[in-house]
Write a protein that holds these residues in place. Structure first.
Motif, mmCIF file in Angstrom:
data_model
loop_
_atom_site.group_PDB
_atom_site.id
_atom_site.type_symbol
_atom_site.label_atom_id
_atom_site.label_comp_id
_atom_site.label_asym_id
_atom_site.label_seq_id
_atom_site.Cartn_x
_atom_site.Cartn_y
_atom_site.Cartn_z
ATOM 1 N N ILE A 88 2.035 13.032 15.406
ATOM 2 C CA ILE A 88 3.287 12.290 15.529
ATOM 3 C C ILE A 88 4.157 12.913 16.615
ATOM 4 C CG2 ILE A 88 5.405 11.621 14.340
ATOM 5 C CD1 ILE A 88 3.790 11.576 11.745
ATOM 6 N N ILE A 132 -0.219 15.866 10.616
ATOM 7 C CA ILE A 132 1.072 15.202 10.817
ATOM 8 C C ILE A 132 1.778 15.710 12.077
ATOM 9 C CG2 ILE A 132 3.455 15.143 9.931
ATOM 10 C CD1 ILE A 132 2.284 14.827 7.115
ATOM 11 N N VAL A 151 7.852 2.967 5.065
ATOM 12 C CA VAL A 151 7.837 4.236 5.802
ATOM 13 C C VAL A 151 7.633 3.969 7.291
ATOM 14 C CG1 VAL A 151 6.726 6.487 6.055
ATOM 15 C CG2 VAL A 151 6.946 5.484 3.790
ATOM 16 N N ALA A 152 6.700 3.064 7.611
ATOM 17 C CA ALA A 152 6.414 2.759 9.013
ATOM 18 C C ALA A 152 7.660 2.217 9.717
ATOM 19 C CB ALA A 152 5.261 1.763 9.116
ATOM 20 N N VAL A 207 10.134 5.110 10.242
ATOM 21 C CA VAL A 207 9.697 5.976 11.343
ATOM 22 C C VAL A 207 9.939 5.272 12.676
ATOM 23 C CG1 VAL A 207 7.692 7.040 12.434
ATOM 24 C CG2 VAL A 207 8.019 7.265 9.975
ATOM 25 N N ALA A 208 9.612 3.981 12.730
ATOM 26 C CA ALA A 208 9.777 3.239 13.984
ATOM 27 C C ALA A 208 11.246 3.245 14.427
ATOM 28 C CB ALA A 208 9.275 1.809 13.822
ATOM 29 N N ALA A 226 1.681 4.924 9.156
ATOM 30 C CA ALA A 226 3.111 4.955 8.832
ATOM 31 C C ALA A 226 3.887 5.932 9.702
ATOM 32 C CB ALA A 226 3.298 5.317 7.352
ATOM 33 N N TRP A 241 6.448 3.362 20.915
ATOM 34 C CA TRP A 241 7.615 3.364 21.811
ATOM 35 C C TRP A 241 7.298 4.071 23.119
ATOM 36 C CZ3 TRP A 241 10.809 -0.127 20.412
ATOM 37 C CH2 TRP A 241 11.072 -0.367 19.059
ATOM 38 N N GLY A 261 7.663 8.177 -2.663
ATOM 39 C CA GLY A 261 6.679 7.153 -3.021
ATOM 40 C C GLY A 261 6.953 5.794 -2.410
ATOM 41 N N ALA A 262 7.522 5.772 -1.196
ATOM 42 C CA ALA A 262 7.805 4.492 -0.536
ATOM 43 C C ALA A 262 6.500 3.853 -0.039
ATOM 44 C CB ALA A 262 8.747 4.716 0.634
ATOM 45 N N SER A 263 6.543 2.520 0.147
ATOM 46 C CA SER A 263 5.343 1.816 0.605
ATOM 47 C C SER A 263 5.070 2.098 2.079
ATOM 48 C CB SER A 263 5.499 0.315 0.403
ATOM 49 O OG SER A 263 6.358 -0.221 1.392
ATOM 50 N N LEU A 264 3.838 1.832 2.491
ATOM 51 C CA LEU A 264 3.431 2.083 3.879
ATOM 52 C C LEU A 264 4.335 1.347 4.862
ATOM 53 C CD1 LEU A 264 -0.234 2.185 5.094
ATOM 54 C CD2 LEU A 264 1.551 1.255 6.531
ATOM 55 N N PRO A 296 3.895 4.107 14.577
ATOM 56 C CA PRO A 296 5.265 3.641 14.842
ATOM 57 C C PRO A 296 6.056 4.559 15.771
ATOM 58 C CG PRO A 296 4.875 3.857 12.468
ATOM 59 C CD PRO A 296 3.684 4.418 13.152
ATOM 60 N N LEU A 354 8.813 10.508 7.575
ATOM 61 C CA LEU A 354 7.503 10.321 6.944
ATOM 62 C C LEU A 354 7.396 11.144 5.657
ATOM 63 C CD1 LEU A 354 4.527 9.221 7.135
ATOM 64 C CD2 LEU A 354 3.965 11.411 8.172
ATOM 65 N N PHE A 404 -2.938 6.729 6.029
ATOM 66 C CA PHE A 404 -1.536 6.403 5.732
ATOM 67 C C PHE A 404 -0.618 7.066 6.760
ATOM 68 C CE2 PHE A 404 2.578 7.078 3.799
ATOM 69 C CZ PHE A 404 2.821 5.922 3.092
ATOM 70 N N ILE A 405 -0.849 8.352 7.020
ATOM 71 C CA ILE A 405 -0.011 9.091 7.976
ATOM 72 C C ILE A 405 -0.108 8.463 9.358
ATOM 73 C CG2 ILE A 405 0.193 11.294 9.219
ATOM 74 C CD1 ILE A 405 -0.704 12.605 6.468
ATOM 75 N N MET A 433 0.839 -1.209 0.000
ATOM 76 C CA MET A 433 0.000 0.000 0.000
ATOM 77 C C MET A 433 0.867 1.248 0.000
ATOM 78 S SD MET A 433 -3.300 -0.672 2.373
ATOM 79 C CE MET A 433 -2.365 -1.476 3.665
ATOM 80 N N PHE A 434 0.397 2.250 -0.721
ATOM 81 C CA PHE A 434 1.181 3.462 -0.880
ATOM 82 C C PHE A 434 0.351 4.696 -0.523
ATOM 83 C CE2 PHE A 434 3.045 0.237 -3.483
ATOM 84 C CZ PHE A 434 4.402 0.408 -3.323
ATOM 85 N N SER A 441 10.756 11.770 13.175
ATOM 86 C CA SER A 441 9.687 10.969 12.564
ATOM 87 C C SER A 441 8.980 11.757 11.465
ATOM 88 C CB SER A 441 8.657 10.549 13.619
ATOM 89 O OG SER A 441 9.238 9.692 14.574
ATOM 90 N N ILE A 457 7.028 9.771 1.867
ATOM 91 C CA ILE A 457 5.902 10.108 0.993
ATOM 92 C C ILE A 457 6.421 10.697 -0.318
ATOM 93 C CG2 ILE A 457 3.975 11.728 0.710
ATOM 94 C CD1 ILE A 457 3.319 11.305 3.671
#
Lengths: 117, 286
Positions: free
Chosen positions: B100, B96, B122-123, B126-127, A19, A27, B116-119, A23, B109, A15-16, A1-2, B105, B113
């Motif tokens: 967050i 955002i 990116v997750a 960020v983690a 993603a 923590w 164009g990276a996948s979810l 995450p 993010l 998505f925000i 998914m993008f 992070s 975006i």
């Protein structure tokens, strides 16, 4: 998914959240759950504070050694000189943060004007 | 481009070395996991009056006119411009920032975006960029909770943990009565979240770009402020060592593992600093 997978107004927010928000927050929640009843003066907390400080220091190094945007236009030696001068002045001036910030900025700006502009 | 973007593409076995640390924490003695709820249980569960002194909330808010606030606002001037360059719409920018509430992070993010990276990618990026939140939260909570704090109070307020308000509250905590610390932290951090979001939104809407020298100067305030404030907040020498070591190891860690350099340098610096403390203590010199 993008990010652009679905053409719906709400998808970028989902998505925000998935993603970015989750995450990061996970923590903090884990931190609250793990800290439990650890005593304020416990040696464990000293260790944890050392790790936290080390990680923040690595973030500081990222700003100085591998910056993004306009700061990357300044050469590495200038960024390093500005950071070290600012920190040295901070220590000499009796640990006054404002002194460190102003002197560090002054060195960066002076160097930027001479070298980059 | 943004170096933080590197972390966005990282699915790397080297990150897994963080696991032994986590499992050590999991093996803490029984009782460690007891939450404050257990202590508060005999009392009336709905009576939360008197747990905190909320007169400290506005005192935390008043820090909007302070050096840390100025530095953080400067950083978000930069982020507002970055988000505009990445074509993030205003509504999403406004979501955002407070949701967050951690600048590294945010950067990962937005970089993810824009490429164009996948979810999932990116997750993960960020983690990894946000791991420091775990020890930071663990260091802050014992300072700001009271014996009557409920678990949900802490789970709610921990979402505001980020470097600026964290280091400032750790520094001020000894001067604040225990009941006032959580409100003070929440007042400062939530005010900063609103203020930085507003500033970034304004910059996002500005048509003219800032001159590069101004952006560089604004951006550079963050490392100067972080370094000096954390130095002042440290209560033991090992924290000073961790600060120096984490910084010095930064570029070396980048040579070894460019995608995990913050994690590597930070854990390395912190562990070595703590090890040095134990050595010094063993010799009875501390």
């Amino acid at each position: 998914m993008f990010y652009d997978s679905f053409d719906a107004w709400w998808w970028p927010f989902v998505f925000i959240f998935l993603a970015g928000t989750l995450p990061t927050a996970i923590w903090r929640w884990l931190g609250v759950l793990l800290v439990g009843n650890i005593d304020d003066e416990s040696e464990w907390l000293v260790f944890i504070r050392c790790i936290a400080t080390g990680l923040v220091a690595a973030v500081i190094a990222q700003f100085v050694f591998f910056p993004t945007g306009a700061l990357a236009d300044a050469p590495l030696w200038l960024r390093l000189a500005a950071a070290l001068t600012g920190f040295a002045c901070f220590l000499v001036a009796g640990r006054r943060m404002i002194v460190g910030v102003i002197t560090g900025e002054a060195v960066l700006l002076a160097g930027f004007l001479v070298v980059v502009s | 481009m943004f170096k933080y973007a590197d972390a966005g593409g990282a699915i790397d076995g080297r990150y897994l070395f963080a696991k032994p640390i986590a499992s050590e924490w999991v093996s803490l003695p029984a009782g460690t996991f007891m939450t404050c709820d257990n202590q508060a249980a005999p009392q009336s569960s709905n009576d939360s009056s008197g747990v905190y002194d909320w007169s400290w909330f506005p005192k935390g808010m008043a820090n909007i006119a302070s050096l840390p606030a100025l530095v953080l606002l400067s950083a978000f001037v930069g982020f507002g411009g970055l988000a505009r360059e990445a074509d993030i719409p205003l509504s999403q920018l406004v979501f955002i920032i407070p949701s967050i509430w951690a600048l590294p992070s945010h950067l990962v993010l937005v970089a993810g975006i824009s490429v164009g990276a996948s979810l999932l990618t990116v997750a993960l990026g960020v983690a990894f960029a946000a791991i420091r939140m775990l020890p930071m939260t663990m260091a802050l909570i014992p300072e700001i909770r009271t014996p009557r704090s409920r678990l949900w109070h802490l789970l709610a307020v921990c979402n505001l943990v980020a470097i600026t308000a964290w280091v400032h509250t750790l520094q001020k905590a000894p001067e604040i009565p225990r009941e006032g610390r959580l409100p003070y932290f929440a007042g400062f951090a939530s005010t900063m979240a609103v203020a930085t979001t507003t500033v970034a939104a304004l910059v996002h809407q500005l048509s003219a770009a800032f001159p590069p020298i101004l952006m560089a100067a604004l951006y550079f305030m963050t490392p100067l402020y972080f370094a000096t404030s954390i130095w002042n907040t440290a209560r033991i020498r090992a924290e000073h060592w961790a600060l120096v070591l984490g910084f010095v190891l930064g570029p070396f860690a980048w040579m070894v593992a460019p995608q995990a350099n913050i994690l590597l340098a930070g854990l390395g610096g912190g562990i070595i600093a703590y090890g040095a403390r134990r050595l010094v203590m063993a010799r009875g010199a501390d």
